[in-house]
Design a protein around this motif. Structure first.
Motif, PDB file in Angstrom:
ATOM      1  N   UNK A 157      -5.618   7.072   0.381  1.00 21.23           N
ATOM      2  CA  UNK A 157      -4.245   6.606   0.191  1.00 21.23           C
ATOM      3  C   UNK A 157      -4.094   5.954  -1.190  1.00 21.23           C
ATOM      4  N   UNK A 158      -5.102   5.207  -1.604  1.00 20.79           N
ATOM      5  CA  UNK A 158      -5.067   4.608  -2.934  1.00 20.79           C
ATOM      6  C   UNK A 158      -5.176   5.656  -4.027  1.00 20.79           C
ATOM      7  N   UNK A 173       7.922   2.909  -8.097  1.00 22.87           N
ATOM      8  CA  UNK A 173       7.602   1.716  -7.314  1.00 22.87           C
ATOM      9  C   UNK A 173       8.161   1.882  -5.908  1.00 22.87           C
ATOM     10  N   UNK A 174       7.313   1.645  -4.926  1.00 31.52           N
ATOM     11  CA  UNK A 174       7.757   1.816  -3.545  1.00 31.52           C
ATOM     12  C   UNK A 174       6.779   1.117  -2.604  1.00 31.52           C
ATOM     13  N   UNK A 175       7.247   0.935  -1.375  1.00 32.72           N
ATOM     14  CA  UNK A 175       6.399   0.379  -0.320  1.00 32.72           C
ATOM     15  C   UNK A 175       6.369   1.383   0.817  1.00 32.72           C
ATOM     16  N   UNK A 176       5.170   1.710   1.266  1.00 32.73           N
ATOM     17  CA  UNK A 176       4.998   2.631   2.381  1.00 32.73           C
ATOM     18  C   UNK A 176       4.098   1.993   3.427  1.00 32.73           C
ATOM     19  N   UNK A 193       3.935  -0.150 -11.282  1.00 29.59           N
ATOM     20  CA  UNK A 193       3.539   0.492 -12.542  1.00 29.59           C
ATOM     21  C   UNK A 193       2.095   0.230 -12.940  1.00 29.59           C
ATOM     22  N   UNK A 194       1.539  -0.902 -12.507  1.00 32.41           N
ATOM     23  CA  UNK A 194       0.176  -1.242 -12.915  1.00 32.41           C
ATOM     24  C   UNK A 194      -0.872  -0.866 -11.878  1.00 32.41           C
ATOM     25  N   UNK A 195      -0.481  -0.126 -10.829  1.00 32.57           N
ATOM     26  CA  UNK A 195      -1.485   0.301  -9.862  1.00 32.57           C
ATOM     27  C   UNK A 195      -0.958   0.306  -8.442  1.00 32.57           C
ATOM     28  N   UNK A 196      -1.888   0.489  -7.521  1.00 37.91           N
ATOM     29  CA  UNK A 196      -1.565   0.583  -6.099  1.00 37.91           C
ATOM     30  C   UNK A 196      -2.340  -0.498  -5.355  1.00 37.91           C
TER      31      UNK A 196
END
Length: 247
Positions: A157-158, A173-176, A193-196
């Motif tokens: 997932x990452x 940018x989002x939240x799942x 923007x800077x990662x997950x």
């Protein structure tokens, strides 16, 4: 250990059998696992010395594995089993030598330079998926160990959040919420923007994607899920990004 035992029990005529990897038979996957495990020992050894390897710079996840396999020496099934035993024993030795701080030293994996523990995680992911690539075509049921499944599905997932071509923008940018039904979870995925960033979230959270760990990993790596997988458009787009880079 489990996969080596599976290889050791194969009759001679099964080594040329097809797998879920379109162009690879059983022997090819065994060769691939031998190559990547050998590399793992190399990069972990250098991580301990804080001297990151550069073997995978410019690595192409689509053409790279096939090119490496094409250059590998041909080995018999007996030789492959023996070599897999030997290289896994070496991995055990290297892991035993690692200190806590060593696991945060820079190591190499297909995504680039990562902490050594993530290089090891990538190898677990690779072998976990290929175990199913080997077994599914013959109707065998792979073992689902909760700890393995949790590590692999979280890593994938990452990985889906950072997978992109050189000229491709990162995902918005989002939240799942992704819920593996046979592992720790559900997972909250925050893409920035800077990662997950990924962590466990409340069990009552409404998931964007839900299914077994194997099915979630299959959809993210371009394989056909074997069971019922529920996912909305956002989750589908997000997970399939990884498949588009790998296949």
């Amino acid at each position: 250990t489990r996969l080596r035992s599976w290889f050791a029990g194969l009759p001679d005529d099964r080594w040329s059998a097809p797998t879920r990897c379109m162009d690879w038979n059983v022997t090819d996957i065994a060769q691939h696992l031998l190559l990547v495990t050998n590399f793992l020992t190399f990069t972990l050894h250098h991580a301990r010395k804080r001297q990151p390897t550069t073997v995978l710079q410019g690595f192409d996840p689509q053409a790279g594995p096939a090119a490496l396999l094409a250059s590998a020496p041909e080995l018999s099934s007996t030789q492959l089993v023996a070599e897999l035993d030997a290289i896994d024993a070496r991995v055990d030795e290297v892991i035993a030598e690692m200190t806590y701080d060593d696991w945060f030293g820079p190591a190499e994996a297909p995504p680039g330079w990562v902490p050594a523990y993530l290089a090891l995680t990538h190898m677990l992911f690779d072998s976990w998926v290929h175990e199913r690539d080997l077994m599914v075509p013959s109707g065998e049921v792979g073992v689902t160990d909760v700890s393995e499944a949790s590590v692999v599905v979280t890593y994938v997932v990452g990985l889906a959040g950072i997978a992109r071509g050189v000229d491709e923008r990162p995902p918005p940018a989002q939240r799942l919420v992704i819920k593996p039904t046979d592992a720790d979870g559900p997972l909250e995925v925050n893409v920035a923007p800077d990662g997950v960033r990924i962590g466990l979230t409340d069990a009552s959270a409404q998931p964007n994607a839900s299914g077994t760990s194997a099915d979630l990993v299959d959809i993210a790596t371009g394989r056909e899920p074997g069971g019922r997988l529920e996912l909305d458009g956002a989750a589908s787009t997000y997970l399939r990004r990884l498949a588009s880079r790998m296949n």
